[in-house]
Design a protein around this motif. Structure first.
Motif, PDB file in Angstrom:
ATOM      1  N   ARG A   1      12.353 -52.951  40.487  1.00  0.00           N
ATOM      2  CA  ARG A   1      13.202 -51.767  40.557  1.00  0.00           C
ATOM      3  C   ARG A   1      12.352 -50.588  41.038  1.00  0.00           C
ATOM      4  N   GLN A   2      11.870 -50.704  42.248  1.00  0.00           N
ATOM      5  CA  GLN A   2      11.015 -49.659  42.757  1.00  0.00           C
ATOM      6  C   GLN A   2      11.814 -48.698  43.622  1.00  0.00           C
ATOM      7  N   PHE A   3      11.126 -47.745  44.180  1.00  0.00           N
ATOM      8  CA  PHE A   3      11.748 -46.700  44.986  1.00  0.00           C
ATOM      9  C   PHE A   3      12.803 -45.958  44.171  1.00  0.00           C
ATOM     10  N   LEU A   4      12.323 -45.351  43.078  1.00  0.00           N
ATOM     11  CA  LEU A   4      13.141 -44.526  42.208  1.00  0.00           C
ATOM     12  C   LEU A   4      12.576 -43.117  42.189  1.00  0.00           C
ATOM     13  N   PRO A   5      13.422 -42.100  41.990  1.00  0.00           N
ATOM     14  CA  PRO A   5      12.896 -40.725  41.908  1.00  0.00           C
ATOM     15  C   PRO A   5      11.971 -40.578  40.707  1.00  0.00           C
ATOM     16  N   ARG A   6      10.963 -39.747  40.838  1.00  0.00           N
ATOM     17  CA  ARG A   6      10.060 -39.481  39.721  1.00  0.00           C
ATOM     18  C   ARG A   6      10.558 -38.248  38.975  1.00  0.00           C
ATOM     19  N   MET A   7      10.620 -38.356  37.667  1.00  0.00           N
ATOM     20  CA  MET A   7      11.015 -37.220  36.847  1.00  0.00           C
ATOM     21  C   MET A   7       9.761 -36.432  36.474  1.00  0.00           C
ATOM     22  N   THR A   8       9.903 -35.449  35.616  1.00  0.00           N
ATOM     23  CA  THR A   8       8.771 -34.618  35.241  1.00  0.00           C
ATOM     24  C   THR A   8       7.607 -35.473  34.766  1.00  0.00           C
ATOM     25  N   LYS A   9       6.410 -35.158  35.240  1.00  0.00           N
ATOM     26  CA  LYS A   9       5.220 -35.872  34.815  1.00  0.00           C
ATOM     27  C   LYS A   9       5.098 -35.786  33.300  1.00  0.00           C
ATOM     28  N   SER A  10       4.802 -36.916  32.688  1.00  0.00           N
ATOM     29  CA  SER A  10       4.751 -36.967  31.232  1.00  0.00           C
ATOM     30  C   SER A  10       3.633 -37.889  30.795  1.00  0.00           C
ATOM     31  N   PRO A  11       2.965 -37.565  29.671  1.00  0.00           N
ATOM     32  CA  PRO A  11       1.947 -38.468  29.144  1.00  0.00           C
ATOM     33  C   PRO A  11       2.548 -39.698  28.485  1.00  0.00           C
ATOM     34  N   LEU A  12       3.871 -39.731  28.339  1.00  0.00           N
ATOM     35  CA  LEU A  12       4.539 -40.856  27.706  1.00  0.00           C
ATOM     36  C   LEU A  12       4.885 -41.924  28.739  1.00  0.00           C
ATOM     37  N   PRO A  13       4.931 -43.182  28.325  1.00  0.00           N
ATOM     38  CA  PRO A  13       5.334 -44.246  29.250  1.00  0.00           C
ATOM     39  C   PRO A  13       6.818 -44.154  29.558  1.00  0.00           C
ATOM     40  N   GLU A  14       7.229 -44.832  30.607  1.00  0.00           N
ATOM     41  CA  GLU A  14       8.635 -44.855  30.986  1.00  0.00           C
ATOM     42  C   GLU A  14       9.238 -46.171  30.526  1.00  0.00           C
ATOM     43  N   ALA A  15      10.359 -46.093  29.800  1.00  0.00           N
ATOM     44  CA  ALA A  15      11.031 -47.301  29.351  1.00  0.00           C
ATOM     45  C   ALA A  15      12.064 -47.720  30.377  1.00  0.00           C
TER      46      ALA A  15
ATOM     47  N   VAL B   1      12.732 -37.411  46.730  1.00  0.00           N
ATOM     48  CA  VAL B   1      11.530 -38.160  47.083  1.00  0.00           C
ATOM     49  C   VAL B   1      11.442 -39.345  46.119  1.00  0.00           C
ATOM     50  N   TYR B   2      11.120 -40.529  46.656  1.00  0.00           N
ATOM     51  CA  TYR B   2      11.102 -41.762  45.871  1.00  0.00           C
ATOM     52  C   TYR B   2       9.678 -42.275  45.702  1.00  0.00           C
ATOM     53  N   TYR B   3       9.510 -43.187  44.713  1.00  0.00           N
ATOM     54  CA  TYR B   3       8.175 -43.660  44.342  1.00  0.00           C
ATOM     55  C   TYR B   3       8.178 -45.168  44.112  1.00  0.00           C
ATOM     56  N   SER B   4       7.030 -45.778  44.333  1.00  0.00           N
ATOM     57  CA  SER B   4       6.851 -47.203  44.059  1.00  0.00           C
ATOM     58  C   SER B   4       5.478 -47.418  43.449  1.00  0.00           C
ATOM     59  N   GLN B   5       5.343 -48.467  42.624  1.00  0.00           N
ATOM     60  CA  GLN B   5       4.098 -48.753  41.922  1.00  0.00           C
ATOM     61  C   GLN B   5       3.636 -50.175  42.231  1.00  0.00           C
TER      62      GLN B   5
ATOM     63  N   ALA C   1      -9.865 -54.355  38.803  1.00  0.00           N
ATOM     64  CA  ALA C   1      -8.438 -54.139  38.569  1.00  0.00           C
ATOM     65  C   ALA C   1      -8.020 -52.806  39.175  1.00  0.00           C
ATOM     66  N   MET C   2      -6.799 -52.750  39.701  1.00  0.00           N
ATOM     67  CA  MET C   2      -6.350 -51.559  40.420  1.00  0.00           C
ATOM     68  C   MET C   2      -4.853 -51.373  40.246  1.00  0.00           C
ATOM     69  N   GLU C   3      -4.444 -50.109  40.153  1.00  0.00           N
ATOM     70  CA  GLU C   3      -3.024 -49.781  40.191  1.00  0.00           C
ATOM     71  C   GLU C   3      -2.802 -48.649  41.181  1.00  0.00           C
ATOM     72  N   LEU C   4      -1.636 -48.663  41.822  1.00  0.00           N
ATOM     73  CA  LEU C   4      -1.314 -47.714  42.881  1.00  0.00           C
ATOM     74  C   LEU C   4       0.051 -47.103  42.634  1.00  0.00           C
ATOM     75  N   LYS C   5       0.242 -45.888  43.123  1.00  0.00           N
ATOM     76  CA  LYS C   5       1.568 -45.271  43.147  1.00  0.00           C
ATOM     77  C   LYS C   5       1.728 -44.591  44.503  1.00  0.00           C
ATOM     78  N   ALA C   6       2.824 -44.916  45.185  1.00  0.00           N
ATOM     79  CA  ALA C   6       3.102 -44.339  46.504  1.00  0.00           C
ATOM     80  C   ALA C   6       4.329 -43.444  46.432  1.00  0.00           C
ATOM     81  N   SER C   7       4.326 -42.378  47.218  1.00  0.00           N
ATOM     82  CA  SER C   7       5.488 -41.486  47.313  1.00  0.00           C
ATOM     83  C   SER C   7       6.074 -41.588  48.716  1.00  0.00           C
TER      84      SER C   7
END
Length: 460
Positions: A105-119, A140-144, A182-188
């Motif tokens: 379920r990628q390419f979703l809008p990003r909400m306010t940056k938060s230190p909490l995880p997204e459920a 603007v959409y995002y993918s991880q 190990a690596m993780e990415l986030k694209a806008s």
């Protein structure tokens, strides 16, 4: 589109300011020749052409200088964006959701940056906080993404099982497998509107989740899919290297995303205060309209319930006017960070000079990177909010990913949100995640909470 000459001069001018604050140059020394004796952070010729850029050897990484961290970041960006079967390599990476057998379920809008995880529920019923809206009214959409080393570590240790996570030694860190950490990415991604000039951007066709008005809020409807063309405008890279289990956190942007606030307003006497009526630029950028004042930059209309959605056209109002608060992730009046900023400027210029201008990725550059002075100090329970072990770009933000938090001291760099503290769930019926070194990754945290939600759903 800016010419190469104008981009280089703009960087040169900003660099002069930074060096002046650091006491490296005097006012009378502001000339190109004044930099001749300074050591430059450069891109090795072995990186080019782009099709042959070798992947960095994470196991052999040595923390010998500030420059090597930025070189790792740029080399990794070039490797990740190499053409593999007609698309950048990173697009073949797995998503965090895929480890749980979820449809991506990628390419979703990003909400306010938060230190909490997204459920998962927050993806389905996300509030209006912080949606970035381009000048054409599109979200603007995002993918991880995660690489194989990250995915294999999670599956081999059965860390998609919350009970196994709770039983794990909290001092466990993400691995380096062979030469690959190990690596993780986030694209806008920006949705391409009719008539837009995208000749200098990487673009592709994809599907994005639609937006709907529901209960007085704008929410995501993942059942409503729209086929669109999107353009890459930003990329976060976070990766493990030898001696740095906290990861190097680097971010890249398209060069014409937004103007630099400091460049328009900073003086040697005062970089801290920007007049609200100051026009940041008289030029248009992808996310900025010429003539916009500082007071109207990076404003979040959702916070005042002013964000409106036309469901039929999938357009939002008002648009976000984005401004880059710190060009290289530091206030240039801070003399202690001048060397870091000079290295980024030098390296960006060095890549520009060697990368083929016809390569679409010539149009992207490093904003900055942040890491620990001593990676050996990583331990469970670190807040990292005021940690003096942080170095590099200490106010690092991406204008397309952290648009609204660039000046918030509690969220103005990666480690403000990525820490090793105990993490509490987004829902009261989920178990918290104990403090572990792995909590530095939000992908890891999200998988922990997602797996609980799925388990509860299966048992109902």
């Amino acid at each position: 589109m800016h010419s190469r000459q104008s981009v280089h001069w703009r960087r040169h001018r900003t660099l002069k300011r930074a060096l002046a604050f650091a006491g490296v140059l005097t006012a009378s020394a502001f000339s190109p020749g004044a930099f001749a004796g300074l050591e430059k952070c450069t891109a090795p010729k072995e990186w080019f052409p782009h099709s042959q850029t070798p992947r960095p050897d994470d196991a052999a990484f040595e923390s010998t200088s500030n420059c090597v961290f930025h070189q790792w970041s740029w080399q990794m960006f070039l490797w990740l964006t190499q053409d593999v079967d007609g698309k950048p390599r990173f697009l073949d990476f797995q998503s965090p959701q895929s480890l749980l057998g979820l449809k991506q379920r990628q390419f979703l809008p990003r909400m306010t940056k938060s230190p909490l995880p997204e459920a998962l529920d927050e993806y389905l019923q996300a509030g209006t906080d912080g949606i970035m809206v381009d000048l054409q009214g599109k979200a603007v959409y995002y993918s991880q993404y995660i690489n194989d080393t990250f995915a294999d570590f999670m599956t081999s240790h059965d860390l998609t099982d919350p009970a196994k996570v709770q039983a794990l030694d909290p001092n466990t860190t993400f691995p380096i497998s062979g030469t690959r950490g190990a690596m993780e990415l986030k694209a806008s991604w920006k949705i391409v509107s009719e008539g837009e000039d995208i000749s200098d951007m990487f673009t592709m066709r994809t599907e994005v989740a639609g937006l709907v008005n529901q209960g007085g809020k704008i929410v995501i409807d993942v059942t409503r899919r729209e086929k669109v063309e999107v353009a890459l405008v930003g990329l976060h890279i976070a990766g493990i290297v030898n001696g740095h289990p906290e990861m190097i956190w680097a971010t890249f942007e398209h060069k014409r995303n937004a103007p630099n606030v400091i460049e328009a307003t900073c003086t040697a006497e005062n970089c801290a205060s920007v007049p609200p009526d100051r026009v940041i630029s008289d030029k248009d950028f992808t996310f900025y309209k010429a003539g916009t004042t500082y007071a109207n930059c990076n404003q979040n209309p959702a916070s005042t319930n002013q964000l409106k959605l036309d469901e039929a056209t999938q357009t939002l109002t008002p648009s976000t006017q984005a401004c880059r608060q710190f060009e290289f992730g530091n206030d240039p009046s801070d003399a202690s960070t001048a060397g870091n900023d000079k290295n980024i400027a030098d390296l960006n210029s060095s890549v520009d000079a060697q990368l083929d201008p016809k390569d679409v990725f010539w149009n992207y550059s490093e904003v900055g990177a942040i890491w620990f002075l001593d990676g050996g100090k990583l331990r469970p329970g670190m807040t990292l909010a005021t940690d003096d072990n942080l170095t590099g770009s200490l106010k690092l933000s991406n204008t397309t990913i952290e648009t609204f938090t660039q000046t918030q001291s509690v969220m103005n760099n990666c480690f403000r949100c990525h820490n090793t503290e105990q993490t509490f769930p987004p829902r009261m019926d989920l178990d918290p995640l104990k403090a572990t070194n792995l909590n530095i990754s939000h992908a890891f945290q999200n998988i922990y909470f997602w797996s609980q939600e799925l388990s509860q759903g299966e048992s109902k």
